[in-house]
Design an enzyme around this catalytic site. Structure first.
Site, PDB file in Angstrom:
ATOM      1  N   GLU A  62      -5.414  -8.333  -1.653  1.00  0.00           N
ATOM      2  CA  GLU A  62      -6.176  -8.189  -0.405  1.00  0.00           C
ATOM      3  C   GLU A  62      -7.612  -7.840  -0.739  1.00  0.00           C
ATOM      4  O   GLU A  62      -7.872  -7.018  -1.614  1.00  0.00           O
ATOM      5  CB  GLU A  62      -5.625  -7.068   0.495  1.00  0.00           C
ATOM      6  CG  GLU A  62      -4.321  -7.370   1.155  1.00  0.00           C
ATOM      7  CD  GLU A  62      -3.864  -6.273   2.115  1.00  0.00           C
ATOM      8  OE1 GLU A  62      -4.726  -5.580   2.699  1.00  0.00           O
ATOM      9  OE2 GLU A  62      -2.654  -6.108   2.257  1.00  0.00           O
ATOM     10  N   GLU A 102       0.828  -1.216   0.000  1.00  0.00           N
ATOM     11  CA  GLU A 102       0.000   0.000   0.000  1.00  0.00           C
ATOM     12  C   GLU A 102       0.858   1.260   0.000  1.00  0.00           C
ATOM     13  O   GLU A 102       0.769   2.115   0.889  1.00  0.00           O
ATOM     14  CB  GLU A 102      -0.982  -0.028   1.175  1.00  0.00           C
ATOM     15  CG  GLU A 102      -1.988  -1.159   1.010  1.00  0.00           C
ATOM     16  CD  GLU A 102      -3.177  -1.081   1.972  1.00  0.00           C
ATOM     17  OE1 GLU A 102      -3.024  -0.509   3.054  1.00  0.00           O
ATOM     18  OE2 GLU A 102      -4.258  -1.586   1.606  1.00  0.00           O
TER      19      GLU A 102
HETATM   20  P1  P53 Z   1      -7.376  -3.474   8.970  1.00  0.00           P
HETATM   21  C1  P53 Z   1      -6.224   1.279   5.601  1.00  0.00           C
HETATM   22  C2  P53 Z   1      -6.938   1.314   4.426  1.00  0.00           C
HETATM   23  C3  P53 Z   1      -6.914   0.237   3.553  1.00  0.00           C
HETATM   24  C4  P53 Z   1      -6.157  -0.863   3.852  1.00  0.00           C
HETATM   25  O1  P53 Z   1      -7.054  -3.367   7.412  1.00  0.00           O
HETATM   26  C5  P53 Z   1      -5.416  -0.869   4.999  1.00  0.00           C
HETATM   27  C6  P53 Z   1      -5.459   0.181   5.891  1.00  0.00           C
HETATM   28  C7  P53 Z   1      -4.715   0.147   7.172  1.00  0.00           C
HETATM   29  O2  P53 Z   1      -5.616  -0.171   8.170  1.00  0.00           O
HETATM   30  O3  P53 Z   1      -4.583  -1.859   5.298  1.00  0.00           O
HETATM   31  C8  P53 Z   1      -4.517  -3.021   4.538  1.00  0.00           C
HETATM   32  O4  P53 Z   1      -6.408  -4.442   9.524  1.00  0.00           O
HETATM   33  C9  P53 Z   1      -3.186  -3.588   4.898  1.00  0.00           C
HETATM   34  C10 P53 Z   1      -3.259  -4.694   5.897  1.00  0.00           C
HETATM   35  C11 P53 Z   1      -4.474  -4.506   6.776  1.00  0.00           C
HETATM   36  C12 P53 Z   1      -5.712  -4.648   5.889  1.00  0.00           C
HETATM   37  O5  P53 Z   1      -5.673  -3.714   4.842  1.00  0.00           O
HETATM   38  O6  P53 Z   1      -7.179  -2.104   9.496  1.00  0.00           O
HETATM   39  O7  P53 Z   1      -2.371  -3.938   3.812  1.00  0.00           O
HETATM   40  O8  P53 Z   1      -2.049  -4.724   6.601  1.00  0.00           O
HETATM   41  O9  P53 Z   1      -4.534  -5.389   7.831  1.00  0.00           O
HETATM   42  C13 P53 Z   1      -7.021  -4.508   6.627  1.00  0.00           C
HETATM   43  O10 P53 Z   1      -8.780  -3.954   9.055  1.00  0.00           O
END
Ligand code: P53
Length: 485
Positions: A383, A196
């Site tokens: 993801e 990211e």
């Molecule tokens: P969590 C923000 C916006 C989009 C993705 O997020 C993000 C984040 C950071 O929170 O993170 C990605 O755990 C990231 C992962 C993360 C996952 O999305 O906040 O690449 O490390 O865990 C989900 O629900």
């Protein structure tokens, strides 16, 4: 129909999954000073100690040797044990194999390989650890997909040389990349440079104290150069290597057809997203950023060769995360929602998750098309998923049909992008395939997995793994190559 070699799998990151933070010679990473959700608001440059007092972290004169002394043993830091993949990887990978995984996305913790970041030789125990993991994956025919940098860095580099603000960090990063490219040559083919890349802002990811816009763009420039150099080097070490970027694909919609809203949406989508993929896919800074920097009076210090590096270090594919979309409006009174931690107006057409992230499967198809039209590079959804507070039912099982619904809807749209629109898609790795710690909040109860981990927000629990209903559903999806949904 998905290609025969379509990479079905799941995704994780070391700092949220691995644990063993001080084992096997690993050095302290910036992410190791992050506390859990209850401390979230305070965590940037300070935390509340066990007496409720604010303790300032890095850069504080009160704590000179910050990188060694900031850890307060009384505090809970989710990364330290995380969900203990460090000790459980054999069983965990066996479960992924049982689901039929074709690939497994994980990140290497930089400080396992170079504990401080600036050593002249790597830490053998760290190299061995990942070597065992890759062997374990390959034993089942699971292709490892490796993120070189996922939201962490050696705390030593952060506190002694201001992290990515310092050009020297590029060289240390490249030394680390060279080591792992060489050591895992033939075992790992798919790499991603920075997770990211468009969301790196905090101390944990950039290692910079007291951020300003000028400092941000300087640090980011170093990251762009580091990524380009890694791509060039990775290709040289093994021409089979596929090295991608990783974009947080936050899809934005204009709230109305008012041209002012539409123009704002264009601006937001560029500044939030396309700037980053333009640099990494086309190899140069887009004009809208060059001009915006000029307007802000920001000059980036660069070396003569940087333009060439960016040009020659374009990525092979675009890995991206997709969780939701957001609405952009010029109206100040619009109702705002928190999805992704980025403030956007609420979308009346969409439902939201328990964490207020809008759920928008069609947005995934739109995103795939936007990226494909813009770059014609292979895409990889690395993801996607639903964070939910799963409950164990009376029968002892976890009936996460809401997660199945979320994933099914997204896969249906992904399939349309492939079948009807002709998008080139390499694979799909839903986030947190085994429950892990949330990046945004440090919580454990925000679960994404097919596999449940018995642990709470404070790290208490047996850590025992159990298969949710979605485990058996995804197993069928993979077996049928996405036909049985
Ligand atoms: P969590 C923000 C916006 C989009 C993705 O997020 C993000 C984040 C950071 O929170 O993170 C990605 O755990 C990231 C992962 C993360 C996952 O999305 O906040 O690449 O490390 O865990 C989900 O629900």
């Amino acid at each position: 129909m998905f290609k025969n070699n379509f990479l079905w799998g799941g995704a994780t990151a070391a700092n949220q999954f691995e644990g063993g933070y001080n084992l096997g010679g690993r050095g302290l990473a910036t992410s190791d000073t992050k506390t859990n959700g209850s401390m979230n608001k305070k965590r940037k440059h300070s935390f509340l100690d066990s007496n409720g007092k604010i303790v300032y972290l890095h850069g504080s004169e009160k704590i000179p040797q910050a990188y060694q002394s900031v850890i307060d043993e009384k505090m809970y830091y989710p990364s330290h044990r995380a969900v203990d993949f460090y000790h459980r990887y054999e069983d965990d990978i066996a479960l992924l194999a049982q689901m039929g995984f074709k690939c497994f996305r994980m990140s290497i913790s930089w400080t396992r390989i170079y504990p401080r970041g600036n050593e002249s030789s790597p830490n053998q125990a760290g190299l061995d650890f990942y070597d065992h993991i890759f062997d374990e994956c390959l034993k089942y025919g699971i292709e490892p997909i490796v993120t070189l940098n996922h939201f962490d860095m050696p705390i030593y580099l952060a506190d002694h040389q201001n992290g990515w603000l310092n050009r020297q960090t590029v060289e240390y990063f490249i030394q680390y990349c060279k080591t792992v490219f060489k050591y895992y040559r033939g075992k790992v083919k798919y790499w991603m440079t920075f997770n990211e890349i468009n969301l790196l802002r905090g101390y944990d990811t950039l290692g910079v104290h007291e951020m300003t816009p000028a400092r941000y763009y300087q640090a980011l420039h170093h990251i762009f150069v580091a990524s380009a150099k890694a791509v060039i080097l990775g290709h040289k070490i093994d021409s089979n290597n596929q090295i991608g970027m990783m974009l947080a694909n936050i899809l934005t919609y204009s709230k109305t057809c008012n041209p002012r809203d539409v123009a704002l949406e264009l601006d937001v989508s560029r500044k939030l997203k396309y700037f980053y993929s333009d640099v990494q896919c086309r190899g140069y800074y887009p004009s809208y950023i060059v001009n915006s920097l000029k307007q802000q009076g920001i000059t980036i210090n660069s070396l003569e060769d940087d333009d060439n590096l960016l040009k020659n270090g374009c990525v092979d594919y675009i890995g991206f995360s997709y969780y939701n979309s957001g609405v952009v409006t010029t109206r100040k009174d619009a109702e705002m929602t928190l999805g992704n931690g980025i403030k956007m107006a609420a979308n009346p057409y969409l439902k939201e998750s328990e964490w207020k992230w809008p759920i928008d499967p069609i947005g995934l198809r739109i995103s795939l098309n936007l990226l494909w039209d813009r770059y014609q590079k292979p895409l990889f959804i690395v993801e996607n998923g639903l964070g939910a507070n799963d409950q164990i039912a009376e029968d002892g099982k976890i009936h996460d049909e809401y997660r199945i619904d979320y994933l099914r809807e997204h896969i249906i749209e992904m399939k349309k992008a492939v079948d009807e629109d002709g998008v080139e898609l390499i694979g799909y790795t839903p986030w947190g395939c085994i429950d892990l710690v949330s990046a945004g909040t440090g919580e454990m109860k925000k679960r994404y997995g097919f596999i449940y981990v018995d642990m709470d927000d404070n790290g208490k629990g047996t850590l025992k793994r159990s298969c949710k209903e979605s485990f058996y559903w995804y197993q069928k999806v993979i077996k049928s190559n996405g036909e049985s949904l």
